[in-house]
Each structure stands twice: as C-alpha cells, then as structure tokens.
Design a protein around this motif. Structure first.
Motif, PDB file in Angstrom:
ATOM      1  N   ARG A  95       0.834  -1.210   0.000  1.00  0.00           N
ATOM      2  CA  ARG A  95       0.000   0.000   0.000  1.00  0.00           C
ATOM      3  C   ARG A  95       0.863   1.252   0.000  1.00  0.00           C
ATOM      4  NH1 ARG A  95      -5.482  -0.227   1.045  1.00  0.00           N
ATOM      5  NH2 ARG A  95      -6.309  -2.078   2.073  1.00  0.00           N
ATOM      6  N   TRP A  96       2.050   1.128   0.558  1.00  0.00           N
ATOM      7  CA  TRP A  96       2.927   2.289   0.733  1.00  0.00           C
ATOM      8  C   TRP A  96       4.189   2.203  -0.108  1.00  0.00           C
ATOM      9  CZ3 TRP A  96       0.475   6.166   2.657  1.00  0.00           C
ATOM     10  CH2 TRP A  96      -0.641   5.910   3.466  1.00  0.00           C
ATOM     11  N   GLY A  97       4.144   1.334  -1.139  1.00  0.00           N
ATOM     12  CA  GLY A  97       5.253   1.280  -2.084  1.00  0.00           C
ATOM     13  C   GLY A  97       6.542   0.760  -1.507  1.00  0.00           C
ATOM     14  N   VAL A  98       6.445  -0.141  -0.512  1.00  0.00           N
ATOM     15  CA  VAL A  98       7.643  -0.752   0.082  1.00  0.00           C
ATOM     16  C   VAL A  98       7.492  -2.265  -0.049  1.00  0.00           C
ATOM     17  CG1 VAL A  98       9.088  -0.997   2.124  1.00  0.00           C
ATOM     18  CG2 VAL A  98       7.910   1.172   1.694  1.00  0.00           C
ATOM     19  N   THR A  99       8.177  -2.852  -1.016  1.00  0.00           N
ATOM     20  CA  THR A  99       8.020  -4.278  -1.292  1.00  0.00           C
ATOM     21  C   THR A  99       9.306  -5.077  -1.114  1.00  0.00           C
ATOM     22  OG1 THR A  99       8.322  -3.723  -3.628  1.00  0.00           O
ATOM     23  CG2 THR A  99       6.053  -4.024  -2.857  1.00  0.00           C
ATOM     24  N   SER A 100      10.427  -4.386  -0.898  1.00  0.00           N
ATOM     25  CA  SER A 100      11.683  -5.052  -0.585  1.00  0.00           C
ATOM     26  C   SER A 100      12.437  -4.155   0.402  1.00  0.00           C
ATOM     27  CB  SER A 100      12.515  -5.296  -1.850  1.00  0.00           C
ATOM     28  OG  SER A 100      13.649  -6.099  -1.550  1.00  0.00           O
ATOM     29  N   TYR A 101      13.683  -4.511   0.696  1.00  0.00           N
ATOM     30  CA  TYR A 101      14.421  -3.691   1.648  1.00  0.00           C
ATOM     31  C   TYR A 101      14.731  -2.326   1.030  1.00  0.00           C
ATOM     32  CZ  TYR A 101      18.858  -4.451  -0.797  1.00  0.00           C
ATOM     33  OH  TYR A 101      19.864  -4.471  -1.729  1.00  0.00           O
ATOM     34  N   ILE A 102      14.638  -1.275   1.818  1.00  0.00           N
ATOM     35  CA  ILE A 102      14.943   0.068   1.336  1.00  0.00           C
ATOM     36  C   ILE A 102      16.451   0.204   1.195  1.00  0.00           C
ATOM     37  CG2 ILE A 102      14.852   2.522   1.910  1.00  0.00           C
ATOM     38  CD1 ILE A 102      12.140   2.012   3.199  1.00  0.00           C
ATOM     39  N   SER A 103      16.875   0.544  -0.016  1.00  0.00           N
ATOM     40  CA  SER A 103      18.301   0.621  -0.327  1.00  0.00           C
ATOM     41  C   SER A 103      18.643   2.046  -0.758  1.00  0.00           C
ATOM     42  CB  SER A 103      18.632  -0.403  -1.422  1.00  0.00           C
ATOM     43  OG  SER A 103      20.018  -0.435  -1.685  1.00  0.00           O
ATOM     44  N   ALA A 104      19.596   2.175  -1.645  1.00  0.00           N
ATOM     45  CA  ALA A 104      19.959   3.486  -2.182  1.00  0.00           C
ATOM     46  C   ALA A 104      18.902   3.944  -3.187  1.00  0.00           C
ATOM     47  CB  ALA A 104      21.333   3.417  -2.841  1.00  0.00           C
ATOM     48  N   HIS A 115      11.338   5.635  -1.098  1.00  0.00           N
ATOM     49  CA  HIS A 115      12.563   5.717  -0.302  1.00  0.00           C
ATOM     50  C   HIS A 115      12.302   5.612   1.199  1.00  0.00           C
ATOM     51  CE1 HIS A 115      14.557   6.603  -3.950  1.00  0.00           C
ATOM     52  NE2 HIS A 115      14.216   7.874  -4.038  1.00  0.00           N
ATOM     53  N   CYS A 116      11.035   5.669   1.597  1.00  0.00           N
ATOM     54  CA  CYS A 116      10.711   5.614   3.026  1.00  0.00           C
ATOM     55  C   CYS A 116       9.237   5.304   3.186  1.00  0.00           C
ATOM     56  CB  CYS A 116      11.041   6.949   3.717  1.00  0.00           C
ATOM     57  SG  CYS A 116       9.942   8.306   3.241  1.00  0.00           S
ATOM     58  N   LEU A 117       8.848   5.002   4.406  1.00  0.00           N
ATOM     59  CA  LEU A 117       7.431   4.904   4.727  1.00  0.00           C
ATOM     60  C   LEU A 117       6.856   6.311   4.722  1.00  0.00           C
ATOM     61  CD1 LEU A 117       4.903   3.395   5.690  1.00  0.00           C
ATOM     62  CD2 LEU A 117       5.745   3.650   8.037  1.00  0.00           C
ATOM     63  N   ASN A 118       5.832   6.505   3.924  1.00  0.00           N
ATOM     64  CA  ASN A 118       5.185   7.817   3.829  1.00  0.00           C
ATOM     65  C   ASN A 118       4.752   8.279   5.222  1.00  0.00           C
ATOM     66  OD1 ASN A 118       3.254   9.945   3.368  1.00  0.00           O
ATOM     67  ND2 ASN A 118       3.023   9.195   1.276  1.00  0.00           N
TER      68      ASN A 118
END
Length: 476
Positions: A95-104, A115-118
């Motif tokens: 829902r928040w566009g985070v589907t894998s580990y946040i990287s560069a 790039h982050c949780l909204n």
C-alpha cells in the motif's frame, strides 16, 4: 483570620495536587505497558523453545514458559523493510510502495519502491501516543534514512517521543566500528555513509555491543515513561541476528559462520534476560506489562535454516514468513495457560496495531482501511479463534529465488491451506499446512476446486491492490 484562610487554601492546594498526581499514577497503572521486541533475521527454528537443540536461549525460553507460545504467526513480507511497515501500520506494505528492503535511491527506483514509509501512513505509535502513552523506538528502523537518502522523516515524526537507531535510520544512532572482526559481510561502508548524512547525534561503538546498548536504552525509556507518569509503548528492534555476525570474543568459537551465529544468539538471549529480569523485579511492571517477542523474517540462507519449514528469508514458503511468537503478560494470562502452545490461531503482523490499540483504548484512524484484525483475546489466552480474513503476500521483486529455484510471486493463506503461484497463472502450489508443515505435498491435482477458488481470490487481491513493481525487469 488571614493565616487560617491561607492555611485552608494551602491544604486544599496540596490535596488537589496529591489527587492530581494520584490520578496520573492510576492512569498509568490502569493502561497496560506494551513492549514489542522485533528480532532481525531470526527464523522459526532458531530458539530452544521452538526445537533448536544447538542454540542456548534460556531467557527467551523462560519467557515462553511463563507466557504463551504461538506456532502460526506470520509476518507480511519475507524481507525487512516491508515487514516493518506492516507491523507499524496494520496494512500490507505494498500500500505504501515498500516491497523489498529500502536501499539506495537508484536501487529503490529500479524496483518501483519509495525511499521511506510515507509519513501520512498510519502508525500505531501515533495512535497510542494520542491515548496517553509514552512512545519510544529503540533499534533498527529501516523504513527510511541511510545509504544516500537523508531527505526523509525522522523516526520521531511517526509518533515516537524518543528514538535511537543504527545506520538504517535517522536521528540519534549508533554506528559500528568493527574493531574486533574484519568480516567480509560487514556494513562498514554503509556506516560511513550514515555518518555523512548527519541529521542526529552519532555514537560509534563495537558491533558486538549493539544489543546491550539497545537494551540499556530500552530500560532508560521505561524510566522516562515512569517519570512522566505514563504507560509505555516501546519498540525494541535489535539488529541481531542479522549479519555481520559479531559476538563477543568469548562466544566466537572457531570463527565459522555457525559458531558466530550461535554466539550472537547466546549474547542476544543474555541481553534479553537482563530486560526480562528488570520487568520481573518491578512489581508494577511485572503486573502491568505485555511483552510480544517475534522476528521480522526468516533466516539468511547463508547462516541458518528454518527447519522444519521450507524456504528462507525472501521466500514466500513458510520458512521466509512464519516466525516465533511469544506473549508474556503475567496479569492477564491465567496460570493454567502459562507455558502452553497455541497451535490453531493463525495470526499476522498486520493484526498487532489493532490489537494494541484495543488494549490501550486508542482510537484507530477512521479513514484507514486496516488489513488486520484485533487478536486481543488470543494474546490473553482466553481462546483460539479463526481468522476472518485470508493473508496475502507479494514476493520482494528483486528476489526471484536462489540457484535457479522459482520463488513464487504471490501467496495466500486461508484456513489450513496455502496457495502459491506466479502472476501468469503458472507454478501453482497448494498445501495443507496443518498436515504438511514442510510444504512438500502439492495438492493442486487432488483438490482442483479449492485451487481454483484460492487462485481467484489471490489474483483478485493482486489486481485490485496497490503495488508498483516493474514486471518487465523482474519475474513478476
């Protein structure tokens, strides 16, 4: 006459203050403290109380003996960042566009990720803070901040009164010096990148001491809550047992991966024991604190396995998403229930925010569609209930499988059954997890009607659910 009136006014003022302080104290005691311990990369079979005979975890095992152990708890992604988004928001992380580990930034863009949780996303800490709780985040964050990304919110902007983290978050943080082992899998470069970002006080410390430091800071946060006369909600999210595996000198053995893994587990358990003893020795904390102990995803394939489950971290087989889950709550768990195992209730990380809000008397966001359900009665040991909703998963887009193995794109757990498949309708697998915990007996041909039903539900969810994945670049 004037002295008498002054004395009367003074006495009333003192009485008013005492009543006010007493009200604050009672308010703090009436509401249950909540401590969420979220270990990093610890698999289903990594604890002694879950059957591991090689690893010594007596303090965590004792927590299970005094509480309730659950055998069917799931996180909502087999990798760190989205798993943490789910347990924070009560929603599926896509829902928040985070589907894998946040990287560069470049990596995130290639994977169709934010790039982050909204900061507009729901946060259980924010709801509990509004209900009068003192809130703190201690340990790994990994929902924004780190590598080459500094233009994201601070952790405290998600509803925390205080925070301290490591290289995958902003604000006050500890960065590792790696003075004791020069490991190939160290994050030395990422630590330096974090230091260059600024945005918070930075402390340098040996990697082997991080869990001890985070436990110390948790004890401080508890004392801050007590001084404020408030109940607390605290995230204790260590970055053990994630690589690099750097235990204290006495626990390194022959320096093999296995020896270092066992050493880190032993040291992590020792530090948890200090925290648990602190809670037991304080009568108010012992009576009025809920501890939830679990982990963010399955084990790193290079470190350990998830026996008896199939799969590892990043996989949608249960080895990647089913986790240990221990509840310790002396004031609510009946003595006859202490030490028992809940084998039937299927729970998920997305359930915990609503569960904590119901416990705290906090109001859920009225405009938010939560994907989980409250499991408060289950945590108390009052009953084993069936889920009202299935659980769904999307594979991390950059993790199609190791050594040519096909890691399915999607999965659904409904009742006793779990179906996995690729979005093109191939690679369909159906398992009865109550009879086949290792997901080895594919029932697709034996149960065609159930296969069609679960496939329809899974594809309907996928096609109507927010997700932003480059399907031309990845197997999805």
């Amino acid at each position: 006459m004037m002295k008498k009136m002054t004395r009367i006014i003074w006495n009333k003022l003192v009485l008013f203050l005492l009543l006010g302080l007493n009200s604050i104290y009672c308010f703090a005691q009436e509401k249950t403290n909540i401590l969420l311990i979220f270990i990093d990369d610890m698999g289903y079979g990594d604890l002694g109380c879950y059957g591991n005979e090689e690893v010594q975890t007596p303090n965590i095992d004792r927590l299970a003996q005094e509480g309730i152990r659950f055998n069917q708890f799931y996180v909502n992604s087999p990798i760190c960042s989205p798993s943490r988004v789910a347990i924070t928001t009560g929603q599926y992380p896509s829902r928040w566009g985070v589907t894998s580990y946040i990287s560069a930034k470049r990596d995130n863009k290639e994977r169709g990720m934010n790039h982050c949780l909204n900061p507009l996303a729901p946060s259980v800490a924010r709801n509990l803070k509004a209900a009068g709780y003192y809130t703190a985040h201690i340990g790994k964050w990994h929902m924004g901040g780190g590598r080459d990304i500094a233009d994201v919110p601070m952790i405290t902007e998600y509803g925390f009164d205080e925070s301290v983290t490591q290289f995958e978050g902003l604000g006050e943080r500890y960065l590792a010096t790696y003075e004791t082992l020069n490991l190939k899998d160290s994050t030395r470069g990422l630590e330096k990148q974090s230091a260059a970002l600024g945005k918070g006080e930075i402390h340098w410390a040996k990697r082997e001491n991080f869990t001890e430091i985070f436990v110390d800071r948790t004890l401080e946060a508890i004392k801050h809550a007590q001084a404020a006369g408030k109940p607390f909600y605290i995230n204790l999210w260590p970055d053990d047992i994630h690589t690099p595996l750097e235990p204290p000198l006495a626990l390194r053995g022959d320096l093999s991966t296995k020896a270092r893994f066992q050493g880190v587990m032993q040291e992590m358990d020792r530090q948890m024991g200090r925290l648990f003893d602190f809670l037991r020795k304080d009568p108010d904390l012992f009576k009025n604190t809920l501890v939830v102990f679990t982990s963010d995803n399955g084990p790193d394939m290079a470190v350990n396995n998830a026996a008896p489950l199939r799969g590892f971290k990043t996989y949608l087989y249960d080895g990647g998403i089913r986790e240990p889950f221990i509840v310790w709550w002396p004031d609510e768990i009946d003595k006859n229930e202490a030490g028992t195992i809940n084998e039937k209730t299927v729970m998920a990380a997305i359930d915990l925010p609503l569960t904590f809000m119901e416990l705290a008397g906090a109001e859920p966001n009225q405009n938010v569609k939560y994907d989980g359900q409250s499991m408060l009665s289950v945590l108390k040991g009052e009953k084993e209930i069936l889920r009202k909703k299935p659980i769904f998963w999307i594979r991390p887009p950059d993790r199609p499988g190791y050594d040519g193995e096909n890691n399915p794109d999607l999965a659904i757990r409904s009742g006793d059954y779990k179906l996995l498949m690729d979005i093109d309708g191939t690679n369909i697998q159906l398992y009865n997890l109550m009879q086949d915990i290792g997901e080895s007996d594919n029932l697709v041909e034996k149960m065609p009607e159930l296969t069609i039903e679960l496939k329809r539900k899974l594809l309907d969810w996928y096609h109507h659910y927010p997700h932003d994945i480059d399907k031309t670049k990845y197997k999805l």
